[in-house]
Design a protein around this motif. Structure first.
Motif, PDB file in Angstrom:
ATOM      1  N   HIS A 156       8.826  33.780  56.955  1.00  0.00           N
ATOM      2  CA  HIS A 156       8.069  33.736  55.879  1.00  0.00           C
ATOM      3  C   HIS A 156       6.582  33.740  56.591  1.00  0.00           C
ATOM      4  CE1 HIS A 156       6.490  31.991  52.422  1.00  0.00           C
ATOM      5  NE2 HIS A 156       5.785  31.133  53.058  1.00  0.00           N
ATOM      6  N   ASP A 157       6.169  33.123  57.714  1.00  0.00           N
ATOM      7  CA  ASP A 157       4.929  33.345  58.053  1.00  0.00           C
ATOM      8  C   ASP A 157       4.519  34.672  58.486  1.00  0.00           C
ATOM      9  OD1 ASP A 157       4.720  30.383  57.996  1.00  0.00           O
ATOM     10  OD2 ASP A 157       5.257  30.036  60.036  1.00  0.00           O
ATOM     11  N   ILE A 158       5.378  35.499  58.943  1.00  0.00           N
ATOM     12  CA  ILE A 158       5.019  36.617  59.343  1.00  0.00           C
ATOM     13  C   ILE A 158       4.783  37.680  57.954  1.00  0.00           C
ATOM     14  CG2 ILE A 158       5.959  38.995  60.122  1.00  0.00           C
ATOM     15  CD1 ILE A 158       7.479  37.297  62.431  1.00  0.00           C
ATOM     16  N   ALA A 159       5.692  37.334  56.982  1.00  0.00           N
ATOM     17  CA  ALA A 159       5.408  37.966  55.635  1.00  0.00           C
ATOM     18  C   ALA A 159       4.313  37.653  55.097  1.00  0.00           C
ATOM     19  CB  ALA A 159       6.648  37.732  54.702  1.00  0.00           C
ATOM     20  N   THR A 160       3.907  36.056  55.013  1.00  0.00           N
ATOM     21  CA  THR A 160       2.537  35.656  54.491  1.00  0.00           C
ATOM     22  C   THR A 160       1.397  36.422  55.339  1.00  0.00           C
ATOM     23  OG1 THR A 160       3.556  33.673  54.132  1.00  0.00           O
ATOM     24  CG2 THR A 160       1.364  33.711  54.081  1.00  0.00           C
ATOM     25  N   LYS A 161       1.500  36.591  56.593  1.00  0.00           N
ATOM     26  CA  LYS A 161       0.300  37.134  57.483  1.00  0.00           C
ATOM     27  C   LYS A 161       0.132  38.658  57.021  1.00  0.00           C
ATOM     28  CE  LYS A 161       0.445  33.994  61.431  1.00  0.00           C
ATOM     29  NZ  LYS A 161       0.906  33.731  62.626  1.00  0.00           N
ATOM     30  N   ARG A 162       1.254  39.311  56.696  1.00  0.00           N
ATOM     31  CA  ARG A 162       1.261  40.585  56.435  1.00  0.00           C
ATOM     32  C   ARG A 162       0.629  40.796  55.234  1.00  0.00           C
ATOM     33  NH1 ARG A 162       7.144  42.649  57.282  1.00  0.00           N
ATOM     34  NH2 ARG A 162       6.815  42.069  59.443  1.00  0.00           N
ATOM     35  N   CYS A 163       1.066  39.956  54.171  1.00  0.00           N
ATOM     36  CA  CYS A 163       0.615  40.005  52.756  1.00  0.00           C
ATOM     37  C   CYS A 163      -0.964  39.754  52.581  1.00  0.00           C
ATOM     38  CB  CYS A 163       1.585  39.169  51.981  1.00  0.00           C
ATOM     39  SG  CYS A 163       0.689  38.941  50.438  1.00  0.00           S
ATOM     40  N   SER A 164      -1.336  38.569  53.598  1.00  0.00           N
ATOM     41  CA  SER A 164      -2.672  38.384  53.743  1.00  0.00           C
ATOM     42  C   SER A 164      -3.376  39.542  54.261  1.00  0.00           C
ATOM     43  CB  SER A 164      -2.805  37.151  54.437  1.00  0.00           C
ATOM     44  OG  SER A 164      -4.245  36.845  54.649  1.00  0.00           O
ATOM     45  N   SER A 165      -2.918  40.288  55.209  1.00  0.00           N
ATOM     46  CA  SER A 165      -3.519  41.548  55.886  1.00  0.00           C
ATOM     47  C   SER A 165      -3.869  42.579  54.993  1.00  0.00           C
ATOM     48  CB  SER A 165      -2.822  41.795  57.188  1.00  0.00           C
ATOM     49  OG  SER A 165      -3.409  42.875  57.650  1.00  0.00           O
ATOM     50  N   ARG A 166      -2.812  42.969  54.081  1.00  0.00           N
ATOM     51  CA  ARG A 166      -2.863  43.929  53.218  1.00  0.00           C
ATOM     52  C   ARG A 166      -3.769  43.521  52.284  1.00  0.00           C
ATOM     53  NH1 ARG A 166       3.741  44.935  52.922  1.00  0.00           N
ATOM     54  NH2 ARG A 166       3.974  46.006  54.923  1.00  0.00           N
ATOM     55  N   ARG A 167      -3.942  42.195  51.727  1.00  0.00           N
ATOM     56  CA  ARG A 167      -4.530  41.940  50.548  1.00  0.00           C
ATOM     57  C   ARG A 167      -6.047  42.304  51.122  1.00  0.00           C
ATOM     58  NH1 ARG A 167      -3.014  36.782  48.900  1.00  0.00           N
ATOM     59  NH2 ARG A 167      -1.508  37.757  47.640  1.00  0.00           N
ATOM     60  N   VAL A 168      -6.482  41.700  52.227  1.00  0.00           N
ATOM     61  CA  VAL A 168      -7.754  41.751  52.967  1.00  0.00           C
ATOM     62  C   VAL A 168      -8.017  43.487  53.125  1.00  0.00           C
ATOM     63  CG1 VAL A 168      -9.248  41.915  54.845  1.00  0.00           C
ATOM     64  CG2 VAL A 168      -7.791  39.684  54.221  1.00  0.00           C
ATOM     65  N   LYS A 169      -7.232  44.384  53.413  1.00  0.00           N
ATOM     66  CA  LYS A 169      -7.349  45.779  53.542  1.00  0.00           C
ATOM     67  C   LYS A 169      -7.350  46.171  52.112  1.00  0.00           C
ATOM     68  CE  LYS A 169      -5.188  49.860  55.558  1.00  0.00           C
ATOM     69  NZ  LYS A 169      -4.263  50.461  56.368  1.00  0.00           N
ATOM     70  N   LEU A 170      -6.814  45.750  51.053  1.00  0.00           N
ATOM     71  CA  LEU A 170      -6.825  46.336  49.758  1.00  0.00           C
ATOM     72  C   LEU A 170      -8.061  45.752  49.223  1.00  0.00           C
ATOM     73  CD1 LEU A 170      -5.498  47.628  47.334  1.00  0.00           C
ATOM     74  CD2 LEU A 170      -4.457  45.604  46.595  1.00  0.00           C
ATOM     75  N   THR A 171      -8.750  44.760  49.438  1.00  0.00           N
ATOM     76  CA  THR A 171     -10.086  44.366  49.100  1.00  0.00           C
ATOM     77  C   THR A 171     -11.109  45.279  49.619  1.00  0.00           C
ATOM     78  OG1 THR A 171      -9.102  41.965  48.790  1.00  0.00           O
ATOM     79  CG2 THR A 171     -11.576  42.308  48.790  1.00  0.00           C
TER      80      THR A 171
END
Length: 115
Positions: free
Chosen positions: A18-33
Motif C-alpha cells: 500500500h505504501d509503495i502504491a501510494t508513493k507511486r500514485c503521489s509521484s504520478r500525481r506530481v508528474k501529471l500536475t
C-alpha cells in the motif's frame, strides 16, 4: 500463535504494498500536475503565436493593398507623363497655325510701268 504471526506478516506485506502504491500514485500525481502546467504554458505560447501570425497576415494584406495602390498610382502617373510628352511632341512638330502680320498683308502685284 502461528496463525497470528502469518496474519501479522500478511498485514505488513499489505501495508508495504500500500505504501509503495501510494508513493507511486503521489509521484504520478506530481508528474501529471507538472505536465498540465507545461501543457498550459505551451497552450498560452501557441495562442500568442497564433495572434502574432494573425497580426502578420493582416500586415501582409495591408502591405499588399498599399503596394497595389502604389502600383496603380505609378501606372497612372506614367500614363499621364506619356500623354504630356506626346502632347508636347505634337505641339513641337505640329505647331498650331499662327497668324502673323506678314500673312495678313496684301501682297502688291508689281506693275509693268516702264519709265
Amino acid at each position: 500463535r502461528q496463525d497470528h504471526i502469518e496474519a501479522e506478516c500478511g498485514l505488513d506485506r499489505t501495508r508495504s504494498e500500500h505504501d509503495i502504491a501510494t508513493k507511486r500514485c503521489s509521484s504520478r500525481r506530481v508528474k501529471l500536475t507538472q505536465q498540465r502546467a507545461q501543457l498550459e504554458r505551451h497552450r498560452k505560447e501557441v495562442e500568442k503565436l497564433e495572434r502574432e501570425i494573425a497580426t502578420s497576415r493582416d500586415e501582409v494584406v495591408e502591405a499588399n493593398q498599399m503596394a497595389a495602390t502604389f502600383e496603380k498610382e505609378c501606372q497612372r502617373r506614367k500614363q499621364l507623363r506619356r500623354t504630356n510628352v506626346q502632347a508636347s511632341y505634337s505641339n513641337n512638330f505640329n505647331p498650331a497655325p499662327q497668324e502673323s502680320s506678314i500673312s495678313n498683308r496684301r501682297i502688291s502685284q508689281p506693275t509693268n510701268n516702264v519709265p
